[in-house]
Design a protein around this motif. Sequence first.
Motif, short mmCIF file in Angstrom:
data_model
loop_
_atom_site.label_atom_id
_atom_site.label_comp_id
_atom_site.label_asym_id
_atom_site.label_seq_id
_atom_site.Cartn_x
_atom_site.Cartn_y
_atom_site.Cartn_z
N ALA A 119 0.81 -1.22 0.00
CA ALA A 119 0.00 0.00 0.00
C ALA A 119 0.84 1.27 0.00
N GLY A 120 2.17 1.13 0.00
CA GLY A 120 3.03 2.30 0.03
C GLY A 120 4.43 1.92 0.44
N GLY A 121 5.24 2.93 0.80
CA GLY A 121 6.64 2.67 1.10
C GLY A 121 6.99 2.66 2.57
N GLU A 122 6.00 2.68 3.45
CA GLU A 122 6.28 2.76 4.89
C GLU A 122 6.27 1.37 5.53
N LEU A 123 6.85 1.29 6.72
CA LEU A 123 7.04 0.02 7.42
C LEU A 123 6.22 0.00 8.70
N ALA A 124 5.51 -1.10 8.95
CA ALA A 124 4.79 -1.30 10.21
C ALA A 124 5.44 -2.43 10.98
N VAL A 125 5.56 -2.23 12.29
CA VAL A 125 6.21 -3.21 13.16
C VAL A 125 5.29 -3.48 14.34
N GLY A 126 5.02 -4.75 14.60
CA GLY A 126 4.25 -5.15 15.78
C GLY A 126 5.14 -5.87 16.76
N LEU A 127 5.16 -5.41 17.99
CA LEU A 127 5.98 -6.02 19.04
C LEU A 127 5.09 -6.87 19.93
N SER A 128 5.13 -8.17 19.72
CA SER A 128 4.29 -9.11 20.46
C SER A 128 5.09 -9.72 21.60
N VAL A 129 5.03 -9.08 22.76
CA VAL A 129 5.75 -9.59 23.94
C VAL A 129 4.78 -10.23 24.93
N ALA A 130 3.82 -9.44 25.41
CA ALA A 130 2.84 -9.99 26.35
C ALA A 130 1.74 -10.75 25.62
N ASN A 131 1.36 -10.26 24.44
CA ASN A 131 0.29 -10.87 23.65
C ASN A 131 0.68 -10.85 22.18
N ASP A 132 0.13 -11.79 21.44
CA ASP A 132 0.32 -11.82 19.99
C ASP A 132 -0.66 -10.81 19.37
N ILE A 133 -0.12 -9.72 18.86
CA ILE A 133 -0.98 -8.67 18.31
C ILE A 133 -0.98 -8.64 16.79
N SER A 134 -0.35 -9.61 16.16
CA SER A 134 -0.13 -9.52 14.71
C SER A 134 -1.43 -9.46 13.93
N GLU A 135 -2.42 -10.30 14.24
CA GLU A 135 -3.66 -10.30 13.46
C GLU A 135 -4.44 -9.00 13.66
N ASP A 136 -4.46 -8.49 14.90
CA ASP A 136 -5.16 -7.23 15.15
C ASP A 136 -4.51 -6.08 14.40
N VAL A 137 -3.17 -6.06 14.41
CA VAL A 137 -2.46 -4.99 13.70
C VAL A 137 -2.70 -5.09 12.20
N LEU A 138 -2.61 -6.28 11.66
CA LEU A 138 -2.84 -6.45 10.22
C LEU A 138 -4.25 -6.03 9.83
N ALA A 139 -5.23 -6.36 10.66
CA ALA A 139 -6.60 -5.95 10.36
C ALA A 139 -6.72 -4.43 10.35
N TYR A 140 -6.05 -3.78 11.31
CA TYR A 140 -6.08 -2.32 11.35
C TYR A 140 -5.39 -1.73 10.13
N LEU A 141 -4.22 -2.25 9.78
CA LEU A 141 -3.49 -1.72 8.64
C LEU A 141 -4.29 -1.85 7.35
N ARG A 142 -4.95 -2.98 7.18
CA ARG A 142 -5.70 -3.21 5.94
C ARG A 142 -6.94 -2.34 5.83
N SER A 143 -7.47 -1.90 6.98
CA SER A 143 -8.69 -1.10 6.95
C SER A 143 -8.42 0.40 7.06
N HIS A 195 5.65 2.62 11.60
CA HIS A 195 4.42 2.59 12.40
C HIS A 195 4.60 1.51 13.45
N LEU A 196 4.57 1.90 14.72
CA LEU A 196 4.98 0.99 15.80
C LEU A 196 3.80 0.66 16.71
N PHE A 197 3.57 -0.65 16.88
CA PHE A 197 2.49 -1.17 17.72
C PHE A 197 3.13 -2.02 18.82
#
Length: 236
Positions: A119-143, A195-197
């Motif tokens: 969708a562009g040239g920027e980078l999103a990073v999800g830091l899953s330490v306490a919880n796995d946030i990858s699916e939630d972050v991907l859903a947000y990014l796509r919408s 973009h940092l989550f």
Amino acid sequence: MQALARDPWAAGATEHLDWVDRFEGDHHRVRRQLRDPRDWNGRLLPELEAAERRIRALGFDRVLVRGDMRLPAWFVAGVTFGDTRKFRVACVQRGERWSSDVVSGELPLRVGAPVELGAGGELAVGLSVANDISEDVLAYLRSSGLPVGRFVEIAAAPAPSDTAIPDAARAKGWARAVRQVVRDQVRATGARRVHLFLSGPAGAALLLGHLWNRIPDTQLYEDLSPGYGPAFFIPG
């Protein structure tokens, strides 16, 4: 730094900031979004930076950060009192002092396969330490319509958990390792914004912010449960 609830001993601090009334909600558990989102960088960050200048003018270079706040505020406190600014920071995590003074310990990471969003040239990073946030972050990014080309998850190994980072030494080691992965991804993609989550202990977010340098502009996100919303913006 009072964001979710007020500290009865705040006046005893060298500096104290009160942001509680700027958040929506009448209980600390539901205070996640500002009444006016422009206040993240229009009011809150300038107030914190002004506090840093006053602390520096007093001759202090070691700062204990405390308060009831969410992860973006802990991260931005670490940035404001950063290593490149010659500060040392600490907080109390699970009854123990987590400090940037400690020698880094090793903490294994699991770096997920990059998800190419195109969708562009920027980078999103999800830091899953306490919880796995990858699916939630991907859903947000796509919408959201953000111009993000790649998403990368950096997770605690073997799996996220409340005890994945057990102490200050390994929190600092985790922060250094995360910083290097992000730098490598920026180099590989040419991204000019990150973009940092975050999901993890407050002390780890503080130490990561403290060491966050040689990285492009960074947009932090508040976990709104459900979804996310933009929080502090950190110039690169």
